[in-house]
Scaffold this active site. Structure first.
Site, mmCIF file in Angstrom:
data_model
loop_
_atom_site.group_PDB
_atom_site.id
_atom_site.type_symbol
_atom_site.label_atom_id
_atom_site.label_comp_id
_atom_site.label_asym_id
_atom_site.label_seq_id
_atom_site.Cartn_x
_atom_site.Cartn_y
_atom_site.Cartn_z
ATOM 1 N N TYR A 273 42.142 36.222 24.520
ATOM 2 C CA TYR A 273 42.142 37.509 25.245
ATOM 3 C C TYR A 273 41.303 38.526 24.482
ATOM 4 O O TYR A 273 40.474 39.237 25.076
ATOM 5 C CB TYR A 273 43.587 37.988 25.386
ATOM 6 N N SER B 268 40.065 46.665 26.155
ATOM 7 C CA SER B 268 41.354 46.760 25.443
ATOM 8 C C SER B 268 41.046 46.991 23.965
ATOM 9 O O SER B 268 39.982 46.585 23.482
ATOM 10 C CB SER B 268 42.124 45.452 25.578
ATOM 11 N N LYS C 175 37.900 40.607 25.791
ATOM 12 C CA LYS C 175 37.762 42.067 25.805
ATOM 13 C C LYS C 175 36.603 42.519 24.908
ATOM 14 O O LYS C 175 35.935 43.518 25.190
ATOM 15 C CB LYS C 175 39.080 42.730 25.417
ATOM 16 N N ASP D 149 40.004 37.562 44.908
ATOM 17 C CA ASP D 149 40.146 37.038 43.551
ATOM 18 C C ASP D 149 38.973 37.581 42.720
ATOM 19 O O ASP D 149 37.814 37.221 42.952
ATOM 20 C CB ASP D 149 40.102 35.510 43.626
ATOM 21 N N GLY E 229 42.242 44.610 40.824
ATOM 22 C CA GLY E 229 43.587 44.538 40.225
ATOM 23 C C GLY E 229 44.373 45.803 40.509
ATOM 24 O O GLY E 229 45.122 46.299 39.662
ATOM 25 N N ALA E 230 44.198 46.326 41.747
ATOM 26 C CA ALA E 230 44.721 47.659 42.080
ATOM 27 C C ALA E 230 46.184 47.657 42.525
ATOM 28 O O ALA E 230 46.766 48.731 42.684
ATOM 29 C CB ALA E 230 43.856 48.282 43.178
ATOM 30 N N ASN F 277 39.149 46.352 36.608
ATOM 31 C CA ASN F 277 40.430 46.452 35.911
ATOM 32 C C ASN F 277 41.204 45.133 35.864
ATOM 33 O O ASN F 277 41.975 44.922 34.920
ATOM 34 C CB ASN F 277 41.274 47.531 36.619
HETATM 35 N N1 LIG Z 1 49.207 46.903 29.639
HETATM 36 C C1 LIG Z 1 48.597 46.986 28.477
HETATM 37 O O1 LIG Z 1 49.223 47.248 27.430
HETATM 38 C C2 LIG Z 1 47.098 46.812 28.408
HETATM 39 C C3 LIG Z 1 46.468 47.122 27.191
HETATM 40 C C4 LIG Z 1 45.091 46.965 27.098
HETATM 41 C C5 LIG Z 1 44.356 46.545 28.195
HETATM 42 N N2 LIG Z 1 44.984 46.257 29.360
HETATM 43 C C6 LIG Z 1 44.146 45.799 30.467
HETATM 44 O O2 LIG Z 1 44.361 46.624 31.599
HETATM 45 C C7 LIG Z 1 44.124 45.874 32.790
HETATM 46 C C8 LIG Z 1 45.323 46.002 33.721
HETATM 47 O O3 LIG Z 1 46.457 45.495 33.044
HETATM 48 P P1 LIG Z 1 47.944 45.800 33.508
HETATM 49 O O4 LIG Z 1 48.732 45.974 32.283
HETATM 50 O O5 LIG Z 1 47.965 46.826 34.560
HETATM 51 O O6 LIG Z 1 48.322 44.370 34.127
HETATM 52 P P2 LIG Z 1 49.335 43.975 35.311
HETATM 53 O O7 LIG Z 1 49.616 42.528 35.102
HETATM 54 O O8 LIG Z 1 50.437 44.951 35.422
HETATM 55 O O9 LIG Z 1 48.399 44.144 36.609
HETATM 56 C C9 LIG Z 1 47.253 43.365 36.745
HETATM 57 C C10 LIG Z 1 46.846 43.345 38.200
HETATM 58 O O10 LIG Z 1 45.690 42.511 38.311
HETATM 59 C C11 LIG Z 1 45.889 41.600 39.369
HETATM 60 N N3 LIG Z 1 45.118 40.395 39.127
HETATM 61 C C12 LIG Z 1 45.325 39.441 38.181
HETATM 62 N N4 LIG Z 1 44.422 38.470 38.317
HETATM 63 C C13 LIG Z 1 43.634 38.818 39.364
HETATM 64 C C14 LIG Z 1 42.513 38.220 40.003
HETATM 65 N N5 LIG Z 1 42.044 37.018 39.602
HETATM 66 N N6 LIG Z 1 41.954 38.851 41.041
HETATM 67 C C15 LIG Z 1 42.434 40.049 41.480
HETATM 68 N N7 LIG Z 1 43.494 40.659 40.941
HETATM 69 C C16 LIG Z 1 44.075 40.036 39.886
HETATM 70 C C17 LIG Z 1 47.388 41.341 39.414
HETATM 71 O O11 LIG Z 1 47.801 40.849 40.693
HETATM 72 C C18 LIG Z 1 47.919 42.735 39.115
HETATM 73 O O12 LIG Z 1 48.045 43.501 40.293
HETATM 74 C C19 LIG Z 1 43.835 44.440 32.353
HETATM 75 O O13 LIG Z 1 42.445 44.227 32.299
HETATM 76 C C20 LIG Z 1 44.427 44.404 30.948
HETATM 77 O O14 LIG Z 1 43.824 43.418 30.145
HETATM 78 C C21 LIG Z 1 46.336 46.380 29.498
#
Ligand SMILES: NC(=O)c1ccc[n+]([C@@H]2O[C@H](COP(=O)([O-])OP(=O)(O)OC[C@H]3O[C@@H](n4cnc5c(N)ncnc54)[C@H](O)[C@@H]3O)[C@@H](O)[C@H]2O)c1
Length: 259
Positions: free
Chosen positions: A155, A141, A159, A62, A12-13, A89
């Site tokens: 969700y 999370s 987590k 994926d 998810g980079a 991630n």
């Molecule tokens: N943003 C927040 O407030 C928050 C809080 C707690 C935890 N998180 C966790 O942090 C992590 C990143 O979240 P974020 O906010 O950066 O999300 P985001 O939606 O900005 O980015 C997520 C990335 O993951 C990729 N992705 C999604 N499904 C995928 C798959 N099946 N295979 C490969 N890539 C995939 C997307 O293309 C995207 O680039 C997640 O695990 C999320 O649950 C986020």
């Protein structure tokens, strides 16, 4: 340059927190395998990391598909010769109340957030055992610790599963010199969070700025995370300074949720 010469795979980079983690690892000296479904943004990231003088491979994969996970770990080892760190991630969610959640929601979230994280851990550990050690970092999370403002119940369950798998994984992989830790971000300014704020504002019929301000009031430090806040914790967990830290679920949340 705490991570000079290290090989780090981040899922998810392409965007948000994962992008910041990939850049943070590169800044600390690591070569990065950046994996995502979003081919365009992962290619942009690769170019950015290469301008920093680090190696980067952009992998379109994926993170919920076991064959794709196998291939992505193999590619990392083929190109860099090893995998020192994996950051699991990639994650998905949507804002919904319990009675609005569907079977499709359950399958979609569990496929990436739970199944994907497990098989990424297992596949990376297979290589790390052969190498004599490694670091596994799972992005969980505060939802998994019962944060009432979480996007939805399913969700939160995914987590919570990541936190439990981190704990037991650390016990079983510890004898192989592998640390396993989770990072629990709080409110973090990314696309996921933007979507949640927009959805809340629409439902409440108030401006989004008001919803955002109210969310901040609940955080004791009165500050949301930048994605870089999460990246800094990940760089620490990947570094030698964290050599005896394992099995932990570390909050980066401005004291929003007690551990
Ligand atoms: N943003 C927040 O407030 C928050 C809080 C707690 C935890 N998180 C966790 O942090 C992590 C990143 O979240 P974020 O906010 O950066 O999300 P985001 O939606 O900005 O980015 C997520 C990335 O993951 C990729 N992705 C999604 N499904 C995928 C798959 N099946 N295979 C490969 N890539 C995939 C997307 O293309 C995207 O680039 C997640 O695990 C999320 O649950 C986020």
């Amino acid at each position: 340059m705490q991570l000079q010469g290290q090989s780090v795979l981040v899922t998810g980079a392409a965007n948000g927190i994962g992008r910041a983690i990939a850049l943070g690892m590169a800044r600390a000296g690591a070569d990065v395998a950046a994996s995502d479904l979003d081919k365009a943004n992962v290619s942009t990231l690769k170019a950015e990391i290469e301008t920093m003088g680090r190696k980067c491979i952009a992998i379109e994969a994926d993170a919920g598909d076991v064959a794709a996970i196998d291939a992505m770990v193999s590619q990392t080892v083929d190109v860099f010769g090893k995998i020192d760190v994996i950051v699991n991630n990639a994650g998905v969610t949507r804002r919904a109340q319990i009675m609005d959640l569907t079977e499709d929601d359950f399958d979609r979230m569990n496929r990436v957030n739970t199944k994907g994280v497990f098989f990424c851990m297992q596949r990376a550990a297979k290589e790390m055992i052969k190498q004599g050690g490694g670091r596994i970092i799972n992005i969980a999370s505060i939802a998994g610790k019962g944060f009432a403002g979480s996007s939805n119940v399913i969700y939160a369950g995914t987590k919570g599963a990541v936190i439990a798998m981190t704990r037991l994984g650390s016990v079983q992989l510890g004898p192989h010199n592998i640390t396993v830790n989770a990072v629990c971000p709080g409110v973090t300014e990314t696309a996921i969070y933007d979507a949640i704020m927009a959805s809340d504002a629409e439902k409440q019929g108030v401006p989004e700025a008001e919803v955002r301000a109210k969310a901040l009031e609940k955080i004791p430090l009165r500050r949301s995370n930048t994605p870089g806040d999460i990246a800094d914790m990940c760089v620490f967990l990947a570094s030698d300074a964290a050599r005896n830290v394992s099995g932990q679920s570390l909050h980066v949340d401005g004291a929003l949720v007690p551990d």
